[in-house]
Every structure is written in C-alpha cells, then in structure tokens.
Design a protein around this motif. Structure first.
Motif, mmCIF file in Angstrom:
data_model
loop_
_atom_site.group_PDB
_atom_site.id
_atom_site.type_symbol
_atom_site.label_atom_id
_atom_site.label_comp_id
_atom_site.label_asym_id
_atom_site.label_seq_id
_atom_site.Cartn_x
_atom_site.Cartn_y
_atom_site.Cartn_z
ATOM 1 N N TYR A 14 25.991 105.855 -18.039
ATOM 2 C CA TYR A 14 26.961 105.953 -16.931
ATOM 3 C C TYR A 14 27.660 104.613 -16.702
ATOM 4 O O TYR A 14 28.879 104.539 -16.527
ATOM 5 N N ARG A 43 37.042 109.732 -17.350
ATOM 6 C CA ARG A 43 36.659 110.107 -15.978
ATOM 7 C C ARG A 43 35.912 111.435 -15.946
ATOM 8 O O ARG A 43 34.984 111.623 -15.153
ATOM 9 N N GLU A 44 36.323 112.378 -16.800
ATOM 10 C CA GLU A 44 35.586 113.638 -16.880
ATOM 11 C C GLU A 44 34.156 113.378 -17.373
ATOM 12 O O GLU A 44 33.183 113.933 -16.832
ATOM 13 N N ALA A 61 32.233 111.770 -14.556
ATOM 14 C CA ALA A 61 31.842 112.733 -13.521
ATOM 15 C C ALA A 61 30.665 113.580 -13.982
ATOM 16 O O ALA A 61 29.745 113.878 -13.212
ATOM 17 N N GLU A 62 30.690 113.979 -15.291
ATOM 18 C CA GLU A 62 29.588 114.789 -15.835
ATOM 19 C C GLU A 62 28.291 113.983 -15.840
ATOM 20 O O GLU A 62 27.227 114.492 -15.469
ATOM 21 N N LYS A 120 27.618 111.503 -13.865
ATOM 22 C CA LYS A 120 27.232 111.273 -12.473
ATOM 23 C C LYS A 120 26.500 112.484 -11.899
ATOM 24 O O LYS A 120 25.542 112.350 -11.144
ATOM 25 N N ARG A 121 26.967 113.697 -12.272
ATOM 26 C CA ARG A 121 26.296 114.916 -11.788
ATOM 27 C C ARG A 121 24.886 115.024 -12.337
ATOM 28 O O ARG A 121 24.008 115.631 -11.707
#
Length: 1009
Positions: A426, A594-595, A598-599, A601-602
């Motif tokens: 990340y 960014r995608e 975000a993945e 981060k989830r």
C-alpha cells in the motif's frame, strides 16, 4: 394642527434604549473573510458615514444586523441561502455575531444561514441554519424559532417594525411626500397594521349584500306561498293577490276570514255524517247476522258430535293396547338388569383368563431380568481400570494447552506478516501515486504556460494592426497640425507689425488658414493613444519572451532553443499538444494506481495515514523490521511445537482430542453404572408386577362368584312378573317391548278424542243458552237501507275532506306567509343599519373619509407633528406641513393629502412646488418622524441606531450643511446615525466613517472613528 408635545411628551425618557456594540461578519455577502464593525468606537461622534463604490456592500452592514436579530435580510429580494459570499473558500462557514446593550445588560446573538460547506474529503454538505442567543446571565437560547421569539420579546419590535425604524430610504419618502391619499393609505396600512379596519368595512359591505340577498330570497319565498294559496271564488282575495305588489297584511286578514268560514262548513259536514251513522246502528243488521251465524254453527257442532260417537269401539281397543305396552315398559328395567349382569359375567371371565396368561409371561421375564443383573454386576468391576486411564490422560493437559497457545501465536504472527506485506505494498502504491500527481501538476503548469503564450501571441497579433492605424493617424494629424500653424500665425499678424518669423513689417502673402485643423490637445490625445498601445505591445513582448524562456526551461530538447528566441505559434502548439498527450497518459496511469490503492486500502483492517513521503518511508522501514522479527519468532515457536508433538499419545494431537478421549472413558463408566442400575430396577419392577397380577386374579375370582349369585336372584324375580303380565310368555313380552315407542302417540289420540268430545259438549251447551227464543231473520232489505245511508256518508266525507285539505294547505301557507313577513321586516331593518354603517365606513359621507383612513389620520397627525418639529429646524422656521382639508373632486376619497405652509408668505401650497433641496428636507423630516411614531406605538425598546440610505445628492452646499446639522442633532440626542451615501462632500462633513472597499477577492471594511 395638533401639538408635537401631545404626541412626544417624554416618551424617550420612559423607553429603554438599545445600543449596538459590535458586529462581526464571516464569509457574508460580498465580504470573503472576517470583518468587524465596532459601533462603540463610533458612539462618541453620534453620526457616521458608510461610503464606498456601488455594489461594494454598504447596505450589507444593515443586512447583517437584521439577519443577526431576526434571521432575515432588510430587503425582500435577498434570501437567507444567498448570504454566503461567492468570494469565500467553500470550506469557510458563513455566520454573523452581533452584540448590543439593553438596560445596560449585554446580549450577544450568533446566526448562520442554511448553506453549503466543503468537508475535509472535498464533498459538499448542506449545513442547517443555526441561531444562539447569549443572555446577560450567561445562559444560551438555541434554535432559530426560540431566538426570534426571545429577540422580539427583548426589543418589543417585529422584524418589519425594526426595519421601518432603523433603515430610512430617502428616495421612497420623497415619493411618499407627493403621493395621493389612496397611495399613502396603502403604505400606512402595512406600517400601522390598519388592514383590520378595511376588513371591517369589507365585512360591512358583505353583510349589507347578504342582508339584501336574504330579503330577495324571502321575497321569492313569499311570492311562492302567495301563488300557492287555494284558488277560491272570492273576488276580494283574488284582487289582493293580483296586485303588482301584494300587500301582505290585508291578504292575511281576508284569508283568516275565509278559513273561519271553511272550518264552520267542515263542522256541519261532520255533524251530518254522525247522524247518518246513528241511523245505520239502529238497523242492528250486524246483530241479526251474528244470530243467524250462531244457529248455523249449532247445527254443524251437533253433526260433528255424531261422527265422534261412531268411533267409540276403536278408542276402547286403543286403551287396552296402551295398558299392555305400559306393562312391558315397567318390566324393561328388570330385563335390562338381567342382560347387563350376563354381559358383565362374560367380560369378567375373559379378563380373568387374560390376567392368568399375563402372569405366566411375567414369570418368564423375571428369569431373564435376573440373568441380566448378574452380567451387569460382572461388568461393573472394570470401573477402576477406566478411572486409572482417565488420570493418565488428564496429566497430559498442560502439554496440549502449551501446544494450542503456540499454534495461536504462530497464526497471529503469520497474520501480522501478511498485514505488514499488504501495508508495504500500500505504501509503495501511495508513493507511486504521489509521484504521478507531481508529474501531472508539472504537466498542467506546462500546458497552462503554452496556452498563456498562445493567448498573448494572439493578443499581440491583434494589437499590431491597431497600433499601425493609430500611428498613421497621429503622423497624418501631426503634419496637418504643423501645416496649419503658419496660417494660424498669419491670422494674428497686422500691418506695420514685425513678423515673429522673419521680422518684416510688410506681409504681402500671408499663409492661408486651414479648415478644421487638429488642435494640440487632439494631437496629444492621438499620440497618447498610440503610445499606450505601443507600451501594451512592449509589455506583451516581455511576457511572451519570459513565457518562452519558461517553456524552453522545461523542455527536454534544450539544444533546439539554445538562444532563447521567441517561439512561433506552431512550435508552441506542437509543444502544448505533446504535453497534453503526456498529461492524459499520466492521468490514466494515476487513475489505475488510485484504483489499485483503493483496493489495497479495502484489504487492510487499519489503513495507515501518511502526512508526507518521509512518514511513508518511516512506516515502510518499520514494516520491514517487524517482518524480520516476526519470521524469527515463528521459527522458534515451530521448533518447540514439533518437540511437544513427540510426547503426545498416538491418535491424540490436540487438547480437543484429549478431551474427547477422556469424555469417552467417562461415558463408558457412566454406561456401566446405568446398565447395573437398569438391571436392578427392571428386576424390582417385574417382581412388583407379579404381586399386582396375583392380587387382581384373586379379586376377579371373588367378583365372579358374587355376580353368579346376583344373576340367579334377578332371573327368579323377572320370570315371576312376566307370567303375571304376559300369560302368553316371553315372546309376547318382547313383541310388546318393541312397540313401547307408540305409547305417546296412542296417549295423544285418546287425549284428542276426549278433548274434542268435551269441547263439543261445552260449545253446544253455550250456543243453546245464547239462542233461546232466537229465530232466523232475512237481512237483505236491511242491507239495502244500510247501503243507501253509507253512500250519503261517503259523499259528505268527500266534501268534508276537500274542505279539510283546503284548510290545511291555506293554514300552512298562512303561517309561512306570516313568518316570512316578520323575517322580511327584521331583515330590512338590519339592512338599513348595516348599509348606513357601510356607507359611512367606506367614505360615502360628507368628509369623503373612510373608517381606515380616519384611524390612519390619527397616526398621520402624529407623524406630521413630529415632522414639523424637525422641519422648523431644517428650514429655519420657514416651512410647516399640514393636512389638506378640502375634499377631492369627483367624489374621490381624501384625508391623507399633504400641503406645505410657507410661514414667510403665510400661504399654503402643494408639496409638489418645493425645490429639490426643500423636498429632501421635508422627506427627511417625514422619515425620521415616521420612525419615532412607529417606535412610540410599538412600545418596548428604543432603537438608538438608524441608517439613512442616499438622498443627499440633490442638495446644494447650504442645504447639505443644514441636513447634516439636523442629523448631528440626532446624535447629540443619544442616537447613532449611519448615512449610506456616495456624495463626496459628506466625507468632509462627517469624519467618522465606515469605508467599504471592493476588490477582486471580495469587499473589506476599514473603520475611521
């Protein structure tokens, strides 16, 4: 004219003053940032000026006070949602904080309107309106509605009254000065809330119309009832009804006379009918008819009695049969008892045989139970061996606990390693996003620089032809100007006067004067315009060169522009297109990153937050250190776990499997105990059942012996009675027994026969007594006489009904006519009263003054009186206002028109004849006086601050000084007067100023106490 003292008195000394202290804006209206107006610094001078360019926000200061107190703007066009400044940051909150004194106690109100505000994540959120009022004791009232109610309670003024008192628009009052009575009435109606008096007049008008409509409706009903009266052959009544406007009272009197005659006629018909009915009764036709019927009935009854006597033999046979059936019914209980005892003997014998068989089965079961008990006692001896095995297994429990703890620790460490690896990925993705964002920011600046350079190049391209034209126009006019100088110089020369050029006294050929040559000022203007354009082109060249250098600095192909020469438009366009393509590529890569970010981060339970790149790198280093430590710890714990597994028994590898094995042993021991207990219990139950069966067999054998003795006794009694009642034997008894259901029907037949005989005897005896000395009479002639009399009665009844119907209908109409006539008289009286009131209230009177305008006249007199007190000061005692007394032409309403009394000439003239300065002074006096009167009748708190908006531009210097002196006198009286104006002279007259300055980023306030 009523005196000023009558209205004013000392009301200001009796009222409670309200003084402003401080007003704070934030992101409000044209003010982008926080602005503060300190009224306490302005209170010493008493008067201050609010100045600034149009649209800067001068009136917004008053808007802020109105919004802080009442939650609304001073004007109807400004809505609360429009208050937030367009120049402010979207994340800023628009609010107002206003503090003021009442009774020397400080109040502070805070308000923010409904608005949109940017959150930390850049999303826009709608913020609801908020209001807080801090009281002198420190307590706080919250909520817009609660604050509005408490503010109105403290000040004693509504928002509308506060605006009327505090903000005076001079332009409106100059129009008001020359307005008609009707226009003034509309203005005062909203100020003094006198609409209820106009509503009362409208109510009177409606009541008048309703009363007239009621009269017309009643007249229609009256006409209906008059036309509905029965048609009579009476000339007098017909003549009264046929009149164009029938008079009710004579009609009612004549109708009453005719009704009395009809009632007498009706009574005569009823008397004649009664006499005829008495004659019918004297014929006794009904009595003779009844006697003839009785003779016929007696003959029929005697025939019926003869028929009954013929049935006597059959009735006797039924009586014998009934006695036999009753005997069979009496023997039925004894026969049923014998049958029941026989069935009971059969059942008891069968039960005894079943119990004996069950006893034999129990003997066999007892032997089996004793065998099982012996086997269970032998197996119970294994319990001690099982207890020893359980103790050995339980001693291994700590080893299994340690093994489970190690497994859990290893799993936790593996999860930490996986989490650290995800956080590391990340962080690396986050770093890549930051690098892409920096690259995109640089590319956006480069594209913007290219676009700016292209724009400036295009602007220069457009200016060059324009500059060439200006330059040619200047050179052309320059030549014309100098060519014309000789002619101008020659026009000033005279004979024998030396020439200023050559000194000659003779001027044989002076230069001619050119037509419309350019002046020196025009030539200078042409030169300045051309010079201004040249300077603008020069500035553009400098900007273009600087922008070109900037673009060349960020290009990778530096060798192509080593001399930093200005680039052509095509070159700049090519560079811009190339950078835009690179920008799009970088933005697509940033979107993918960014995608991915975000993945990732989830997938993290607690995503790390990085403030900058250094924080990210520190976190990444910590993750790597933690990974190494966790991997070392996992290796040690796995080695210990392998060592423990070597010591576990075969087939058992965990605490759960150990617990299962121990539970199995405990279950086995419990099963052994259960088997022994079950075998003992089963043996005891079978022994108990054997004892119970033996007892039942003994009891049933005794019952069977007793039952046989009872059966013998019952049979002896039954056959003894049977032979006495049925000599033919048991067959006859059973046959009769099957027919005992016929007993009720036979009894009913015998009863009906006896009842019929008795009834016939009684009726025959009664009729014989009634018909002593009675003979049969023919009633045909008597019936004919009766029919004739009844025909006459029918005719009289028809005539009587006709008269009665006429009486009923006309009496009903008479009552309705009487009631309607009385209602019409009352309605007419009510209409006259209401209509008279309406004419007076609507202005249809000698003075042509309506009720509302009469009430407004009282307020108007007070305003005029206050205004004259100030107007005398403003005009040096020359002018006074007075109400116009003459009525308007053509019946128009009046009462609120103004005239001006010129005390120098002693004449009264229209206000429209005043000059601009005089009109301003008069309008100012009216405006200030209206505020005083509204405040005086509103009660509550005196607002010692007012704002006057414009109206000073039409005054000459002397009138302006006079107006400022009047306003300064208000300040000396304790008031704080703010003047909103563009007039430059007021800046010199009024030193205390609030200067509102406009700028590209919003307006600002500068205080000058």
């Amino acid at each position: 004219m009523l005196s000023f003292k009558k209205y004013a008195g000392n009301y200001r000394q009796e009222m409670i003053p309200m003084k402003p202290i401080r007003l704070e804006f934030n992101a409000f209206g044209p003010f982008a940032k926080q602005e503060i107006v300190d009224f306490s610094a302005l209170s010493e001078s008493g008067i201050f000026l609010i100045c600034g360019p149009t649209g800067a926000g001068k009136t917004t200061i008053f808007d802020g006070i109105c919004f802080a107190l009442y939650g609304e703007a001073s004007g109807a066009l400004r809505q609360n949602e429009d208050f937030k400044s367009d120049f402010s940051d979207p994340a800023d909150l628009c609010f107002i904080r206003y503090s003021f004194l009442v009774r020397d106690k400080k109040f502070e109100v805070y308000r923010s309107p409904k608005q949109k505000k940017q959150k930390k994540n850049k999303d826009m959120a709608v913020i609801a309106a908020k209001a807080e009022l801090t009281l002198p004791d420190g307590s706080v009232i919250t909520g817009p509605a609660a604050v509005n109610a408490r503010i109105q309670e403290i000040l004693g003024l509504s928002a509308k009254q506060f605006k009327q008192i505090t903000m005076l628009a001079q332009g409106d009052f100059r129009q008001f000065l020359d307005a008609s009575s009707k226009e003034k009435q509309e203005i005062f109606r909203h100020i003094f809330d006198t609409e209820k008096f106009d509503q009362f007049t409208s109510f009177l008008e409606t009541e008048s119309k309703n009363a007239m409509a009621c009269i017309e409706k009643e007249q229609q009903m009256l006409s209906f009832h008059l036309k509905s009266l029965t048609q009579r052959e009476d000339g007098e009544l017909s003549e009264l009804l046929a009149a164009e406007y029938p008079v009710v009272r004579p009609i009612l009197d004549r109708l009453d006379t005719l009704l009395k005659e009809d009632r007498g006629r009706y009574d005569k018909y009823q008397n004649d009918i009664s006499q005829l009915e008495k004659k019918i009764a004297a014929l006794q036709i009904e009595t003779h008819r009844q006697n003839n019927q009785r003779l016929q009935d007696l003959e029929n009854l005697q025939k019926e009695k003869s028929r009954l006597e013929e049935k006597t033999s059959k009735i006797e046979e039924l009586r014998i049969r009934l006695n036999k059936l009753r005997s069979a019914k009496d023997l039925l209980p004894l026969w049923q008892k014998q049958s029941e005892q026989t069935r009971e003997k059969q059942n008891l014998t069968a039960l005894l045989m079943a119990k004996q068989k069950e006893q034999e089965t129990l003997f066999q079961r007892r032997q089996d139970a004793e065998n099982r008990l012996t086997a269970a006692q032998k197996e119970a001896a294994q319990k001690d061996r099982l207890l020893s095995a359980v103790s050995s297994l339980q001693a291994l429990s700590p080893l299994f606990d340690e093994s489970a703890s190690l497994k859990k620790s290893v799993a936790d460490l593996e999860r930490e390693i996986a989490q650290a690896q995800k956080e590391s990925a990340y962080a690396e993705t986050w770093t890549a996003c930051c690098e892409r964002e920096q690259a995109i920011d640089a590319l956006q600046k480069q594209v913007a620089a290219c676009r700016s350079l292209l724009g400036m190049t295009e602007q220069k391209k457009q200016l060059l032809p324009f500059y060439q034209q200006q330059k040619e126009r200047y050179l052309k006019n320059y030549s014309l100007f100098f060519d014309a100088q000789a002619g101008i110089l020659a026009s000033t020369m005279r004979e024998n006067t030396p020439c200023p050029v050559c000194g000659s006294l003779k001027h044989p050929s002076p230069a001619p004067l050119k037509t419309n040559p350019p002046t020196q000022e025009q030539l200078r203007a042409y030169h300045d315009e051309a010079e201004k354009t040249a300077q603008e082109i020069f500035r553009l060249n400098e900007k273009i060169n600087a922008q070109s250098a900037e673009i060349q600095n960020f290009l990778s192909e530096k060798n192509a522009f080593e001399n930093c020469q200005p680039m052509s438009a095509d070159e700049v366009t090519e560079i811009r297109n190339k950078k835009e393509a690179e920008l799009q590529q970088e933005e697509r890569q940033l979107f993918k990153l960014r995608e991915k970010l975000a993945e990732e981060k989830r997938s993290l339970l607690h995503p790390p937050a990085f403030s900058d790149e250094n924080g990210m790198r520190a976190h990444l280093e910590n993750c790597r250190k933690q990974l190494n430590a966790d991997r070392s710890m996992i290796q040690l714990q796995k080695e210990r776990l392998a060592e423990l597994r070597k010591r576990f028994p075969e087939g058992i590898s965990s605490q759960e499997e150990l617990s299962i094995k121990v539970n199995c042993l405990y279950t086995k021991m419990k099963q052994l105990d259960t088997q022994l207990e079950s075998a003992q219990k089963n043996s005891q139950e079978i022994a108990s059942q054997l004892r119970f069966i033996k007892q039942m067999i003994d009891e049933n054998q005794k019952r069977l012996q007793d039952l046989q003795e009872k059966i013998a006794s019952t049979e002896n009694e039954f056959f003894s009675l049977l032979h006495r009642s049925f000599p033919d034997g048991e067959v006859d008894f059973l046959q009769s027994l099957s027919q005992i259901g016929q007993i009720p029907s036979i009894e009913e037949i015998l009863h009906q026969h006896q009842t019929a005989v008795t009834s016939l005897d009684g009726r025959i005896h009664q009729l014989k007594e009634q018909l002593i000395n009675v003979k049969f009479i023919n009633i045909t002639e008597l019936s004919e006489q009766e029919a004739s009399l009844r025909k006459k009665i029918q005719e009289l009844r028809e005539q009587s009904s006709s008269v009665q119907l006429r009486i009923s209908q006309d009496t009903s109409h008479q009552q309705q006519i009487e009631a309607i006539h009385q209602r019409i008289e009352k309605s007419e009286q009510h209409y006259r009263q209401v209509n008279d009131l309406f004419r007076v209230a609507s202005g249809n009177n000698e003075q042509r003054v309506s009720f509302e305008r009469y009430v407004l006249g009282f307020y108007f007199d007070a305003i005029v009186s206050f205004a004259n007190h100030r107007l005398e000061s403003l005009t040096g005692g020359r002018y006074l206002l007075c109400r116009k007394k003459d009525r308007e032409k053509f019946g128009r309403s009046s009462g609120l028109d103004l005239e001006i009394l010129d005390q120098y000439s002693g004449k009264i003239r229209p206000t429209s004849t005043l000059s601009g300065g005089e009109s301003f002074k008069t309008a100012l006096a009216l405006a200030l006086s209206l505020a005083d009167v509204v405040q005086m009748y509103a009660g509550g708190v005196v607002i010692d601050t007012m704002f006057i908006d414009e109206g000073f531009g039409s005054l000459d210097a002397e009138s302006l000084d006079s107006a400022v002196d009047a306003l300064l006198s208000l300040g000396n009286d304790g008031r704080l007067v703010g003047i909103i104006s563009h007039v430059p002279q007021l800046k010199e007259q009024i030193p205390s100023q609030i200067q509102v300055k406009a700028g590209r980023n919003g307006s600002s306030i500068q205080m000058q106490p």
